[in-house]
Enzyme design. Structure first.
Site, PDB file in Angstrom:
ATOM      1  N   TYR A 139       0.847 -14.699  -5.127  1.00  0.00           N
ATOM      2  CA  TYR A 139       1.746 -13.685  -5.690  1.00  0.00           C
ATOM      3  C   TYR A 139       2.926 -13.459  -4.751  1.00  0.00           C
ATOM      4  O   TYR A 139       4.086 -13.513  -5.165  1.00  0.00           O
ATOM      5  CB  TYR A 139       1.001 -12.362  -5.917  1.00  0.00           C
ATOM      6  CG  TYR A 139       1.921 -11.191  -6.145  1.00  0.00           C
ATOM      7  CD1 TYR A 139       2.614 -11.050  -7.341  1.00  0.00           C
ATOM      8  CD2 TYR A 139       2.128 -10.226  -5.156  1.00  0.00           C
ATOM      9  CE1 TYR A 139       3.482  -9.986  -7.554  1.00  0.00           C
ATOM     10  CE2 TYR A 139       2.986  -9.160  -5.361  1.00  0.00           C
ATOM     11  CZ  TYR A 139       3.658  -9.052  -6.559  1.00  0.00           C
ATOM     12  OH  TYR A 139       4.527  -8.009  -6.766  1.00  0.00           O
ATOM     13  N   LYS A 183      -4.056  -0.724 -14.881  1.00  0.00           N
ATOM     14  CA  LYS A 183      -4.011  -1.788 -13.872  1.00  0.00           C
ATOM     15  C   LYS A 183      -5.372  -2.209 -13.320  1.00  0.00           C
ATOM     16  O   LYS A 183      -5.469  -3.185 -12.575  1.00  0.00           O
ATOM     17  CB  LYS A 183      -3.093  -1.370 -12.716  1.00  0.00           C
ATOM     18  CG  LYS A 183      -1.629  -1.299 -13.110  1.00  0.00           C
ATOM     19  CD  LYS A 183      -0.732  -0.904 -11.949  1.00  0.00           C
ATOM     20  CE  LYS A 183      -0.661  -1.980 -10.900  1.00  0.00           C
ATOM     21  NZ  LYS A 183       0.325  -1.649  -9.834  1.00  0.00           N
ATOM     22  N   SER A 185      -8.349  -2.986 -11.147  1.00  0.00           N
ATOM     23  CA  SER A 185      -8.548  -3.089  -9.694  1.00  0.00           C
ATOM     24  C   SER A 185      -7.235  -3.069  -8.929  1.00  0.00           C
ATOM     25  O   SER A 185      -7.212  -2.786  -7.726  1.00  0.00           O
ATOM     26  CB  SER A 185      -9.318  -4.368  -9.354  1.00  0.00           C
ATOM     27  OG  SER A 185      -8.564  -5.519  -9.688  1.00  0.00           O
ATOM     28  N   PHE A 206     -12.658   1.214   2.292  1.00  0.00           N
ATOM     29  CA  PHE A 206     -13.174   0.067   3.037  1.00  0.00           C
ATOM     30  C   PHE A 206     -13.348   0.439   4.501  1.00  0.00           C
ATOM     31  O   PHE A 206     -12.554   1.215   5.061  1.00  0.00           O
ATOM     32  CB  PHE A 206     -12.210  -1.121   2.954  1.00  0.00           C
ATOM     33  CG  PHE A 206     -12.059  -1.706   1.579  1.00  0.00           C
ATOM     34  CD1 PHE A 206     -13.121  -1.719   0.687  1.00  0.00           C
ATOM     35  CD2 PHE A 206     -10.850  -2.268   1.182  1.00  0.00           C
ATOM     36  CE1 PHE A 206     -12.980  -2.265  -0.582  1.00  0.00           C
ATOM     37  CE2 PHE A 206     -10.700  -2.818  -0.081  1.00  0.00           C
ATOM     38  CZ  PHE A 206     -11.761  -2.819  -0.966  1.00  0.00           C
ATOM     39  N   ARG A 214      -0.354   1.471   5.525  1.00  0.00           N
ATOM     40  CA  ARG A 214       0.597   0.907   4.570  1.00  0.00           C
ATOM     41  C   ARG A 214       1.740   1.895   4.334  1.00  0.00           C
ATOM     42  O   ARG A 214       1.612   3.088   4.566  1.00  0.00           O
ATOM     43  CB  ARG A 214      -0.093   0.626   3.229  1.00  0.00           C
ATOM     44  CG  ARG A 214      -1.197  -0.426   3.262  1.00  0.00           C
ATOM     45  CD  ARG A 214      -0.651  -1.835   3.220  1.00  0.00           C
ATOM     46  NE  ARG A 214      -1.698  -2.833   3.059  1.00  0.00           N
ATOM     47  CZ  ARG A 214      -2.171  -3.272   1.900  1.00  0.00           C
ATOM     48  NH1 ARG A 214      -1.711  -2.768   0.767  1.00  0.00           N
ATOM     49  NH2 ARG A 214      -3.097  -4.211   1.865  1.00  0.00           N
TER      50      ARG A 214
END
Length: 313
Positions: A139, A183, A185, A206, A214
């Protein structure tokens, strides 16, 4: 007329909403509604027409006339960073974009398109220059390659003393906000954590999320940037983020604060994301500000609060 490709998607539909709020409703939305859930993003919007992506591309390639076009916002793409079908990705995100770009250049139509911070990969310097780019997934590569194609066009035009019509690419960082329910996941962390708490669960991150940082940017601010560049006609490839790196933990805290309940839990980091996951992003806004764009960006705390007030009403 203004055309918005991917207009039923998250960013595209929010751009249509922002155009409506600016008094603009002569809008053609182009999308693929194979995922029927996306129709909900269009229900409250005022548009002139809707066209399927494949039909639109056929007409673009045939050079058909759509009447006077003020601008095209090209938000349509396969945006799944977990998709590894490179042929599919390059066809959707690269070849399709080139066709649309040349249609616009031939007619001097402003072309504003979605690039991505996924073009940067593992660098800690997020400046819009090739030396800092290195996508970690196909991507990101599809977006990186289109940016490079645009750069070559600018270089060729400069060498021949030509002036191209407006081309503006936006390297979106971690966009979150309303109209992302479809959307799955790929929806934002804020979306998933909100759903978990609404389901009576604790929010789950996680392992290591306190150190994963981010640049989380609210979709409403992304739309303001798009409309500023439409109004001011500035070409270039620009980062579209807040200029701040905030942890996933900060997102979780903002969601917990909204609900006034929930304890953050950690789950193992998934194997399929190892080596293809940006642990840190932070937009360098030097070029954006130098262009004159003065849009102020919400913090995670501010953006999540506004988002969840809309999402949970």
């Amino acid at each position: 007329m203004i055309i918005v490709t991917g207009g039923a998607g998250m960013i595209g539909s929010n751009i249509v909403k922002a155009l409506n709020e600016a008094g603009i409703n002569d809008i053609l939305v182009v999308d693929n509604l194979k995922n029927g859930k996306k129709f909900k993003n269009l229900v409250d919007l005022d548009i002139t027409d809707y066209m399927d992506r494949d039909d639109f591309l056929t007409q673009i390639m045939a050079g058909d006339d759509f009447g006077p076009i003020e601008a095209i916002f090209h938000e349509g793409a396969c945006s799944a960073t977990t998709e590894w079908d490179g042929k599919y990705m390059m066809l959707n995100n690269y070849e399709y974009s080139k066709e649309l770009l040349h249609y616009c250049l031939d007619r001097e139509i402003p072309f504003l398109y979605a690039s991505s911070a996924a073009t940067y990969g593992e660098t800690e310097t997020f400046v819009e220059e090739r030396e800092y780019e290195g996508a970690l997934n196909v991507y990101g590569y599809s977006k990186q390659q289109f940016d490079n194609y645009v750069r070559r066009l600018w270089k060729d035009a400069e060498e021949h003393g030509e002036q191209l019509s407006q081309i503006t690419g936006f390297r979106y960082f971690n966009v979150y906000g309303p109209r992302e329910d479809h959307k799955g996941s790929m929806a934002s962390v804020a979306f998933h954590l909100n759903n978990q708490i609404n389901a009576g669960e604790n929010p789950k991150l996680f392992a290591g999320s306190e150190s994963f940082k981010r640049d989380f940017v609210y979709v409403g601010d992304v739309c303001k940037v798009n409309l500023w560049f439409l109004e001011n006609g500035v070409s270039g490839i620009f980062n579209c983020g807040t200029g701040r790196a905030e942890s996933f933990e900060e997102v979780a805290k903002a969601v917990v604060k909204h609900h006034n309940k929930g304890e953050i839990q950690t789950i193992p980091f998934p194997d399929h994301l190892k080596g293809a996951y940006q642990e840190f992003t932070q937009a360098d806004l030097t070029k954006l500000r130098a262009a004159g764009c003065d849009v102020e960006f919400k913090t995670v705390a501010e953006g999540v609060a506004e988002y969840l007030a809309i999402q949970n009403r």
